[in-house]
Design a protein around this motif. Structure first.
Motif, PDB file in Angstrom:
ATOM      1  N   LEU A  91       0.703  -1.251   0.000  1.00  0.00           N
ATOM      2  CA  LEU A  91       0.000   0.000   0.000  1.00  0.00           C
ATOM      3  C   LEU A  91       0.735   1.307   0.000  1.00  0.00           C
ATOM      4  O   LEU A  91       1.464   1.599  -0.908  1.00  0.00           O
ATOM      5  CB  LEU A  91      -1.089  -0.005   1.032  1.00  0.00           C
ATOM      6  N   ILE A  99       9.479  -2.562  -9.371  1.00  0.00           N
ATOM      7  CA  ILE A  99       8.187  -1.897  -9.583  1.00  0.00           C
ATOM      8  C   ILE A  99       8.229  -0.478  -9.013  1.00  0.00           C
ATOM      9  O   ILE A  99       7.844   0.484  -9.674  1.00  0.00           O
ATOM     10  CB  ILE A  99       7.051  -2.713  -8.933  1.00  0.00           C
ATOM     11  N   ALA A 117       5.944 -10.153 -13.167  1.00  0.00           N
ATOM     12  CA  ALA A 117       7.165  -9.492 -12.687  1.00  0.00           C
ATOM     13  C   ALA A 117       7.366  -8.115 -13.304  1.00  0.00           C
ATOM     14  O   ALA A 117       8.146  -7.320 -12.795  1.00  0.00           O
ATOM     15  CB  ALA A 117       8.378 -10.376 -12.973  1.00  0.00           C
ATOM     16  N   PRO A 161       6.742  -4.303 -14.093  1.00  0.00           N
ATOM     17  CA  PRO A 161       5.983  -3.209 -13.478  1.00  0.00           C
ATOM     18  C   PRO A 161       4.914  -2.733 -14.456  1.00  0.00           C
ATOM     19  O   PRO A 161       5.222  -2.113 -15.460  1.00  0.00           O
ATOM     20  CB  PRO A 161       7.028  -2.125 -13.230  1.00  0.00           C
ATOM     21  N   ILE A 195       2.726  -0.506 -14.481  1.00  0.00           N
ATOM     22  CA  ILE A 195       2.419   0.913 -14.669  1.00  0.00           C
ATOM     23  C   ILE A 195       3.032   1.431 -15.965  1.00  0.00           C
ATOM     24  O   ILE A 195       2.570   2.405 -16.545  1.00  0.00           O
ATOM     25  CB  ILE A 195       2.932   1.732 -13.453  1.00  0.00           C
ATOM     26  N   ILE A 210      -4.539  -8.389  -1.969  1.00  0.00           N
ATOM     27  CA  ILE A 210      -3.401  -7.840  -2.689  1.00  0.00           C
ATOM     28  C   ILE A 210      -3.875  -7.192  -3.984  1.00  0.00           C
ATOM     29  O   ILE A 210      -3.402  -6.125  -4.361  1.00  0.00           O
ATOM     30  CB  ILE A 210      -2.345  -8.941  -2.912  1.00  0.00           C
ATOM     31  N   SER A 213      -5.183  -3.748  -3.188  1.00  0.00           N
ATOM     32  CA  SER A 213      -4.095  -2.803  -2.931  1.00  0.00           C
ATOM     33  C   SER A 213      -3.429  -2.377  -4.229  1.00  0.00           C
ATOM     34  O   SER A 213      -3.173  -1.199  -4.456  1.00  0.00           O
ATOM     35  CB  SER A 213      -3.021  -3.436  -2.058  1.00  0.00           C
ATOM     36  N   VAL A 214      -3.157  -3.377  -5.074  1.00  0.00           N
ATOM     37  CA  VAL A 214      -2.454  -3.097  -6.317  1.00  0.00           C
ATOM     38  C   VAL A 214      -3.312  -2.213  -7.216  1.00  0.00           C
ATOM     39  O   VAL A 214      -2.801  -1.282  -7.861  1.00  0.00           O
ATOM     40  CB  VAL A 214      -2.075  -4.427  -7.007  1.00  0.00           C
ATOM     41  N   LEU A 222      -5.532  -0.032  -6.254  1.00  0.00           N
ATOM     42  CA  LEU A 222      -5.519   1.327  -5.690  1.00  0.00           C
ATOM     43  C   LEU A 222      -4.212   2.042  -6.046  1.00  0.00           C
ATOM     44  O   LEU A 222      -4.218   3.184  -6.519  1.00  0.00           O
ATOM     45  CB  LEU A 222      -5.696   1.258  -4.170  1.00  0.00           C
ATOM     46  N   ILE A 223      -3.088   1.356  -5.828  1.00  0.00           N
ATOM     47  CA  ILE A 223      -1.800   1.967  -6.156  1.00  0.00           C
ATOM     48  C   ILE A 223      -1.746   2.351  -7.626  1.00  0.00           C
ATOM     49  O   ILE A 223      -1.346   3.457  -7.976  1.00  0.00           O
ATOM     50  CB  ILE A 223      -0.627   1.006  -5.876  1.00  0.00           C
ATOM     51  N   VAL A 275      -3.687   7.171   2.283  1.00  0.00           N
ATOM     52  CA  VAL A 275      -3.161   6.166   3.214  1.00  0.00           C
ATOM     53  C   VAL A 275      -4.299   5.591   4.056  1.00  0.00           C
ATOM     54  O   VAL A 275      -4.398   4.375   4.257  1.00  0.00           O
ATOM     55  CB  VAL A 275      -2.075   6.786   4.118  1.00  0.00           C
ATOM     56  N   GLY A 328      -6.558   3.306   1.891  1.00  0.00           N
ATOM     57  CA  GLY A 328      -5.872   2.057   1.590  1.00  0.00           C
ATOM     58  C   GLY A 328      -5.734   1.188   2.815  1.00  0.00           C
ATOM     59  O   GLY A 328      -5.971  -0.019   2.779  1.00  0.00           O
ATOM     60  N   PHE A 329      -5.361   1.816   3.923  1.00  0.00           N
ATOM     61  CA  PHE A 329      -5.146   1.091   5.159  1.00  0.00           C
ATOM     62  C   PHE A 329      -6.449   0.448   5.641  1.00  0.00           C
ATOM     63  O   PHE A 329      -6.484  -0.729   6.001  1.00  0.00           O
ATOM     64  CB  PHE A 329      -4.606   2.045   6.215  1.00  0.00           C
ATOM     65  N   ASN A 341      -7.499  -2.420   3.291  1.00  0.00           N
ATOM     66  CA  ASN A 341      -6.611  -3.542   3.473  1.00  0.00           C
ATOM     67  C   ASN A 341      -6.870  -4.271   4.781  1.00  0.00           C
ATOM     68  O   ASN A 341      -6.890  -5.496   4.853  1.00  0.00           O
ATOM     69  CB  ASN A 341      -5.185  -3.004   3.489  1.00  0.00           C
ATOM     70  N   LEU A 342      -7.067  -3.485   5.843  1.00  0.00           N
ATOM     71  CA  LEU A 342      -7.273  -4.048   7.171  1.00  0.00           C
ATOM     72  C   LEU A 342      -8.567  -4.859   7.209  1.00  0.00           C
ATOM     73  O   LEU A 342      -8.608  -5.964   7.752  1.00  0.00           O
ATOM     74  CB  LEU A 342      -7.315  -2.923   8.201  1.00  0.00           C
ATOM     75  N   TRP A 371      -7.997  -7.990   5.475  1.00  0.00           N
ATOM     76  CA  TRP A 371      -7.064  -8.829   6.242  1.00  0.00           C
ATOM     77  C   TRP A 371      -7.795  -9.537   7.375  1.00  0.00           C
ATOM     78  O   TRP A 371      -7.566 -10.713   7.646  1.00  0.00           O
ATOM     79  CB  TRP A 371      -5.930  -7.965   6.791  1.00  0.00           C
TER      80      TRP A 371
END
Lengths: 258, 251
Positions: free
Chosen positions: A111, A198, B102, B104, B106, B184, B187-188, B190-191, B229, B232-233, B236-237, B240
């Motif tokens: 994240l 990345i 593998a 990237p 983006i 995951i 998260s990915v 969002l990023i 943050v 995302g947090f 994710n939480l 999780w």
């Protein structure tokens, strides 16, 4: 090994079929592009991309970018290893500390690390320092987590056995714990390297003055579409190559352990 | 130490980490002008929601992530399942999927921009492309793990159809790793959406952060970063915790 039945046609190796599929895709793209089916500003012909690649390879700028990206990735990965492995050991030695940090590490994993890039840019200035800082944190997390998991999964019998044959602490770490943890810790290194790549490329892409990621975005902004595809291709091939290298390492290590 | 005391220590430690981060931030803002204090940042955050610019950015990013993540699940799970179940597909496309995993992703964004133009379609496609591979790769690994065990024999002895095997055998058996894959993937996605917005977008949190950086409007930049943050947090939480509930060794 598959045993071929007598009389049955020999199975075609998957590798060959893969390359044929790849060649066929490139050929179809080439023909379609030449027939004018795609907007050349969106998808140039593979031959054009290839000649752009040759043009790039003759210039000096390409090597500066390549060098910058590789140095950044290696530096970030190096810091990630040097910081992540001992951190993993600490989290295993002190399970309470490990449990406290685990949810943060697990969530930081994928994240928000990258969004701190503009923050660090403001603090550290435009250069490799903010990229290396964030990419090394991104690499460190999977390395620390996997090391912790690897050490925790060692059967308690092994260190006991080590002690009973009179291992000192240094010997215990080197001769018992290290080999026992390696099969699970190496995938963490592989993941850490992938994250370093990345992160580096993504941050170069957002804002930088050189590097392969920066150059791909730069070519986009100047409408050098074949050059843009060529840079993307180079990054892709490099990433796949490094990944394959780690794959070989992983298999070799596993074989040595068994 | 009793289990209850240990849990209390862990909870206190976790809260302590948050306090420590906030204290470090407060200390840093006293030392340098480049880090705004907690108060102006929170004020900007509240103002942003009242005036609507932050709400609009959050909505745009949420839409890009939701659409992209949705497509990634819709395409990535069947792809991963197929690669795990079919030996022919597995042998043919494993190296391709592992290789693309593998890379990237983006870096494909400029290509997407030249296809779709700057806007929501390019962003959500970027998010989908990024999340698809982790979801597919982890699904494949989980399916193969189950296939090595005794369950396929059970399925064969019961004469289950392909659909029944998916619903009754594989889905329950891979539920826990699948949740990891979804977390995951989220998260990915969002990023990817945020980075894409940093580079070129019409709206979104990434664009707001990039603009604030360009103007060196630090409280605004920190407010946007804090919001990203937090989102995302929290996401994710939540995933999780769901994952821990589903895992087989959770009592």
């Amino acid at each position: 090994m598959r045993a071929a039945r007598p009389g049955a046609p020999r199975p075609i190796p998957a590798r060959l079929v893969r390359w044929l599929l790849f060649a066929a895709t490139v050929a179809v793209l080439e023909v379609c592009a030449r027939a004018g089916m795609f907007d050349p500003l969106a998808l140039p012909a593979p031959a054009q991309i290839f000649s752009a690649l040759l043009r790039l390879a003759r210039g000096e700028e390409f090597y500066t970018d390549l060098n910058r990206t590789l140095v950044t990735v290696v530096a970030a990965f190096g810091i990630g290893v040097v910081g992540g492995l001992p951190l993993g050991v600490v989290f295993w030695k002190l399970p309470l500390v490990g449990d406290v940090f685990e949810p943060y590490l697990v969530t930081m994993y994928a994240l928000p690390t990258l969004v701190f890039y503009p923050v660090l840019l403001a603090v550290m200035g435009l250069g490799p320092a903010p990229i290396i800082t964030i990419a090394s944190v991104m690499a460190l997390i999977p390395i620390a987590l996997n090391t912790m998991v690897a050490l925790r999964s060692i059967p308690p019998m092994l260190p006991k056995l080590g002690r009973s044959v009179g291992c000192g602490t240094a010997q215990l770490y080197r001769k018992v714990l290290l080999p026992a943890a390696t099969p699970l810790a190496v995938p963490g290194l592989r993941l850490g390297f992938a994250y370093a790549v990345i992160g580096t490329v993504a941050m170069e892409f957002i804002l930088a003055v050189s590097g392969l990621g920066f150059r791909a975005g730069y070519h986009y902004r100047f409408f050098d579409v074949p050059e843009m595809y060529a840079e993307v291709l180079v990054i892709g091939v490099l990433a796949v190559l490094f990944n394959a290298l780690f794959g070989v390492l992983e298999r070799r290590i596993r074989r040595d352990m068994l | 130490m009793s289990a209850a005391a240990r849990r209390a220590w862990v909870a206190a430690g976790r809260a302590g980490v948050v306090v420590l981060v906030l204290l470090t931030w407060a200390a840093a803002s006293r030392v340098t002008d480049l880090v705004p204090g907690l108060e102006p940042t929170l004020d900007t955050l509240v103002d942003g929601f009242r005036d609507g610019w932050l709400r609009a950015g959050l909505a745009a990013t949420a839409q890009a992530v939701a659409v992209g993540f949705g497509w990634a699940v819709l395409l990535g799970f069947p792809l991963g399942y197929l690669l795990g179940r079919s030996r022919v597909f597995g042998e043919l496309f494993d190296p391709l999927v592992a290789g693309l995993f593998a890379v990237p992703r983006i870096i494909f964004y400029p290509i997407l921009l030249s296809w779709f133009g700057v806007g929501m379609v390019a962003e959500s496609t970027m998010a989908a492309l990024s999340a698809l591979f982790p979801i597919a790769v982890m699904t494949t690994a989980a399916v193969r793990d189950v296939a090595r065990g005794p369950l396929p024999k059970l399925a064969a002895s019961l004469n289950l159809s392909e659909a029944q095997q998916l619903v009754k055998i594989y889905l329950p058996a891979i539920a826990s790793p699948l949740m990891v894959a979804l977390r995951i993937g989220f998260s990915v996605a969002l990023i990817a959406a945020i980075i894409a917005e940093f580079f070129a977008a019409r709206a979104g949190l990434g664009l707001l952060a990039a603009r604030a950086y360009a103007l060196l409007d630090l409280p605004r930049m920190f407010a946007v970063v804090l919001l990203i943050v937090t989102v995302g947090f929290a996401g994710n939480l939540a995933l999780w915790i769901a994952e821990r509930r589903l895992s087989p060794d959770h009592s």
